[in-house]
Design an enzyme around this catalytic site. Structure first.
Site, PDB file in Angstrom:
ATOM      1  N   TYR A 182      73.483 149.373   1.819  1.00 48.63           N
ATOM      2  CA  TYR A 182      73.455 148.971   3.189  1.00 48.63           C
ATOM      3  C   TYR A 182      72.130 148.473   3.704  1.00 48.63           C
ATOM      4  O   TYR A 182      72.133 147.797   4.694  1.00 48.63           O
ATOM      5  CB  TYR A 182      74.167 150.218   3.898  1.00 48.63           C
ATOM      6  CG  TYR A 182      75.676 150.726   3.597  1.00 48.63           C
ATOM      7  CD1 TYR A 182      76.543 149.722   3.359  1.00 48.63           C
ATOM      8  CD2 TYR A 182      76.039 152.011   3.316  1.00 48.63           C
ATOM      9  CE1 TYR A 182      77.831 149.930   2.925  1.00 48.63           C
ATOM     10  CE2 TYR A 182      76.940 152.163   3.035  1.00 48.63           C
ATOM     11  CZ  TYR A 182      78.013 151.343   2.662  1.00 48.63           C
ATOM     12  OH  TYR A 182      79.394 151.428   2.249  1.00 48.63           O
ATOM     13  N   GLU A 232      79.396 155.124   8.392  1.00 43.91           N
ATOM     14  CA  GLU A 232      78.906 156.697   8.112  1.00 43.91           C
ATOM     15  C   GLU A 232      78.668 156.579   6.640  1.00 43.91           C
ATOM     16  O   GLU A 232      79.614 156.074   5.789  1.00 43.91           O
ATOM     17  CB  GLU A 232      79.642 157.717   8.609  1.00 43.91           C
ATOM     18  CG  GLU A 232      79.515 157.786   9.922  1.00 43.91           C
ATOM     19  CD  GLU A 232      80.892 157.100  10.518  1.00 43.91           C
ATOM     20  OE1 GLU A 232      81.956 156.605   9.952  1.00 43.91           O
ATOM     21  OE2 GLU A 232      80.772 157.023  11.978  1.00 43.91           O
TER      22      GLU A 232
END
Length: 155
Positions: free
Chosen positions: A124, A112
Site C-alpha cells: 500500500y 484498513e
C-alpha cells in the site's frame, strides 16, 4: 515461481461469481486466522460491491472486494494465495480495483490493515497510500484484539 509469470497469457482477472466462492473461501481460510464467512462474500456480491478474482488458467489465485460510494471507495479485502504471493498479483489487483473506483467517480480510496501485515503495508505504501489514522482494537487476534491502520489515497 518467478515474476515473469505476470506476462503469462493464462493469467487473468474477472468479476467474481457465485461459483467462485468455494475457491475464494479456501484462500480466505488459508490466508487469515480470522477469515470472512461465506455469508459475507455472498452479501458483497448481492449488494453489488466490486468483487474481482485473479486467475491462472482456471485456478483462482486471489481476490479483491471493494465498495464504492459517493466520491470514495473502500478496499475491504485483498487476498492472494500464499503460493502466488510476492509476484505482483496483489499490486495488479489493487490497481484494477482503484481504476474501477475512478470509473465510478471515486476521488479517494480508504482501507484498513493490521500493523502486523508487513507485506500489505509495503504494498500500500508503494502504491502511494498514506496512513491517516488508527482504529483501536479493530481486528480479532489471538489473545485479544489488534489495531487497524487506516490508509488513504487520493485518486
Amino acid at each position: 515461481m518467478v515474476s515473469t509469470q505476470l506476462k503469462d497469457p493464462l493469467l487473468g482477472m474477472r468479476p467474481m461469481q457465485e461459483e467462485d466462492l468455494d475457491a475464494v473461501m479456501a484462500i480466505e481460510q488459508e490466508v487469515y486466522e480470522f477469515p470472512w464467512t461465506l455469508g459475507i462474500f455472498r452479501d458483497c456480491l448481492r449488494v453489488g460491491y466490486c468483487c474481482w478474482i485473479v486467475t491462472h488458467d482456471t485456478q483462482v489465485n486471489g481476490y479483491g472486494v471493494m465498495s464504492v460510494s459517493v466520491e470514495e471507495c473502500h478496499i475491504l479485502n485483498i487476498s492472494i494465495h500464499p503460493e502466488w504471493q510476492g509476484q505482483g498479483l496483489g499490486r495488479k489487483l489493487t490497481n484494477r480495483l482503484l481504476n474501477l473506483a475512478k470509473q465510478h467517480g471515486a476521488e479517494s480510496a480508504f482501507l484498513e490493515v493490521r500493523p502486523s501485515n508487513g507485506a500489505a503495508l509495503s504494498l500500500y505504501e508503494r502504491l502511494g497510500f498514506v496512513e491517516v489514522g488508527r482504529r483501536k482494537d479493530y481486528y480479532p487476534a489471538k489473545g485479544g484484539r489488534e489495531d487497524a491502520l487506516v490508509f488513504s489515497l487520493t485518486l
